[in-house]
Design a protein around this motif. Structure first.
Motif, short mmCIF file in Angstrom:
data_model
loop_
_atom_site.label_atom_id
_atom_site.label_comp_id
_atom_site.label_asym_id
_atom_site.label_seq_id
_atom_site.Cartn_x
_atom_site.Cartn_y
_atom_site.Cartn_z
N GLN A 28 -5.66 3.65 15.04
CA GLN A 28 -5.09 4.89 15.04
C GLN A 28 -5.10 6.03 14.04
O GLN A 28 -5.08 7.00 14.09
N TYR A 29 -4.80 5.40 12.76
CA TYR A 29 -4.99 6.24 11.65
C TYR A 29 -6.50 6.88 11.60
O TYR A 29 -6.52 8.14 11.20
N GLU A 30 -7.42 6.00 11.67
CA GLU A 30 -8.97 6.55 11.81
C GLU A 30 -8.91 7.74 12.80
O GLU A 30 -9.57 8.77 12.64
N ARG A 31 -8.25 7.53 13.94
CA ARG A 31 -8.19 8.54 15.05
C ARG A 31 -7.44 9.84 14.74
O ARG A 31 -7.92 11.07 14.75
N TRP A 32 -6.32 9.63 14.43
CA TRP A 32 -5.34 10.85 14.21
C TRP A 32 -5.30 11.44 12.67
O TRP A 32 -4.68 12.36 12.52
N GLY A 33 -6.01 10.60 11.73
CA GLY A 33 -5.89 11.16 10.29
C GLY A 33 -4.60 11.53 9.71
O GLY A 33 -3.78 10.73 9.76
N ILE A 34 -4.49 12.63 9.09
CA ILE A 34 -3.40 12.82 8.38
C ILE A 34 -2.21 13.22 9.11
O ILE A 34 -1.21 13.32 9.01
N PHE A 35 -2.16 13.42 10.72
CA PHE A 35 -1.36 13.73 11.45
C PHE A 35 -0.74 12.10 12.17
O PHE A 35 0.18 12.43 13.02
N PHE A 36 -1.48 11.18 11.76
CA PHE A 36 -0.92 9.87 12.21
C PHE A 36 0.67 9.58 11.75
O PHE A 36 1.47 9.39 12.69
N LEU A 37 1.15 9.56 10.34
CA LEU A 37 2.47 9.51 10.24
C LEU A 37 3.28 10.43 10.66
O LEU A 37 4.48 10.00 10.97
N PRO A 38 3.10 11.64 10.64
CA PRO A 38 4.12 12.52 11.53
C PRO A 38 4.12 12.39 12.96
O PRO A 38 5.15 12.56 13.40
#
Length: 80
Positions: A28-38
């Motif tokens: 999920q983090y690889e897909r969303w990048g910096i937008f994952f946590l928000p």
């Protein structure tokens, strides 16, 4: 817990049980990048605002539990 590509666990047994779930979060983090946590935070807030469990009903957690093989534990509702 997932930190980047590292999956950490409190014990070898717990790590074994949750490794698949946490690897879903890595993807999920690889897909969303910096937008994952928000995005994760907004999803949790959305669930909370609609009277659902902020963690267990979060869309990212639902996908991780669904694909990761770990069982999703429900908290019992307190009795009045």
């Amino acid at each position: 817990m997932t930190l980047g590509h590292a999956v950490l666990g409190a014990s070898p047994a717990r790590l074994s049980a949750l490794r698949g779930h946490e690897r879903v979060h890595v993807r999920q983090y690889e897909r969303w990048g910096i937008f994952f946590l928000p995005a994760y935070a907004l999803s949790s807030l959305w669930q909370l605002a609609h009277g659902r469990d902020w963690y267990r009903d979060d869309r990212f957690e639902l996908r991780a539990y669904g694909a990761g093989g770990a069982r999703r534990r429900r908290r019992s509702k307190p009795s009045l």
